[in-house]
Scaffold this motif. Structure first.
Motif, short mmCIF file in Angstrom:
data_model
loop_
_atom_site.label_atom_id
_atom_site.label_comp_id
_atom_site.label_asym_id
_atom_site.label_seq_id
_atom_site.Cartn_x
_atom_site.Cartn_y
_atom_site.Cartn_z
N LEU A 196 -3.93 8.03 4.27
CA LEU A 196 -5.03 7.67 3.00
C LEU A 196 -6.41 7.51 3.56
O LEU A 196 -6.68 7.49 4.78
N ILE A 251 0.60 -1.59 -0.02
CA ILE A 251 0.21 -0.12 -0.01
C ILE A 251 0.79 1.25 -0.15
O ILE A 251 0.45 2.00 -0.29
N ALA A 252 2.06 1.46 0.87
CA ALA A 252 2.72 2.03 0.50
C ALA A 252 3.96 2.57 -1.09
O ALA A 252 3.79 3.72 -1.01
N ARG A 285 1.45 3.93 -3.09
CA ARG A 285 0.41 5.01 -2.40
C ARG A 285 -0.53 6.05 -3.24
O ARG A 285 -1.08 6.76 -2.91
N ASP A 286 0.47 6.55 -3.86
CA ASP A 286 -0.37 7.36 -4.83
C ASP A 286 -1.02 6.46 -5.49
O ASP A 286 -1.95 8.30 -6.89
N LEU A 300 -0.24 6.26 6.70
CA LEU A 300 -0.42 6.46 5.02
C LEU A 300 -0.75 7.25 4.45
O LEU A 300 -0.45 8.23 3.79
#
Length: 254
Positions: A155, A121-122, A125-126, A153
């Motif tokens: 999000l 996920i990191a 992330r974008d 993160l």
């Protein structure tokens, strides 16, 4: 729905019929995202249109089955313009989702071997628009871990019924603090990180329905199902199907 009321959407269901639609309306939902396994995008779109009316919006989605059966990573995609197959690498799938500017959600993070973990996920992330932090199939510590990932993160979050069983619809929803009239509006709200709350029912019945969904995992992950879908080579979302015109030959895993 008045302008000050939140838009209540179940962002991931696997089942869709008259019973599901009536149940969603009875529990006050405004929308469902329909994303069944191993179903081509045109079929999902057609069924979503069939069950959309003035009282309930049904949005087509694809939970992509990336990677191999033993190391698979599920990614939930909305707003696809072109079909994307299952059984391709995660990197290949994410590249295609970026190309299509799809809304990308991370369902049930770090759950067994079927999910994106914190590192993935990191890494992406974008490209990821939200992380799921409540899912009836999971236990409380899974949800706490998901909330930690989303928080660290930075999000946005979402919740869904992840309903494989009709009676789970209406148990969980995401309440978005914005007026939404159509699919485009929902996609924009998710992309822009509009304020939302993850809400769910409580009590004994909710716990029973969660347990029933968890029990469904036994069938969902059975070797019999794998043999039928993958080893047969006949699943409709295989990258070698004509639908995909061999565009994914370089990233297929089966």
């Amino acid at each position: 729905m008045t302008s000050h009321e939140p838009f209540r959407v179940d962002l991931h269901v696997k089942v869709l019929d008259e019973h599901v639609v009536n149940r969603a309306k009875r529990y006050g939902l405004d929308a469902l995202v329909y994303a069944p396994h191993f179903t081509p995008l045109p079929d999902i779109r057609s069924r979503a249109r069939e069950f959309t009316d003035d009282d309930l919006l049904v949005v087509p989605g694809r939970e992509l089955f990336t990677g191999s059966w033993r190391n698979r990573r599920h990614v939930l995609a909305l707003g696809l313009s072109d079909p994307v197959p299952d059984f391709i690498t995660l990197e290949g799938a994410m590249a295609e989702l970026r190309r299509q500017e799809a809304v990308v959600l991370a369902p049930h993070p770090e759950f067994l071997n079927v999910s994106l973990d914190r590192k993935l996920i990191a890494r992406f992330r974008d490209a990821i628009d939200a992380v799921e932090t409540y899912n009836p199939k999971l236990w409380a510590y899974h949800d706490r871990r998901a909330r930690s990932i989303a928080s660290r993160l930075r999000l946005p979050t979402f919740g869904s019924s992840y309903a494989h069983r009709r009676r789970t619809v209406g148990e969980v929803w995401t309440a978005i603090e914005e007026r939404i009239d159509d699919e485009r509006g929902l996609l924009a709200a998710l992309r822009e990180g509009v304020s939302r709350r993850v809400e769910h029912r409580t009590g004994a019945i909710h716990r029973l329905r969660r347990a029933a969904e968890f029990a469904h995992l036994g069938y969902e992950n059975s070797v019999t199902k794998f043999d039928r879908l993958v080893l047969s080579g006949m699943e409709p979302t295989h990258p070698e199907r004509e639908t995909y015109a061999k565009r994914f030959a370089d990233v297929r895993v089966y």
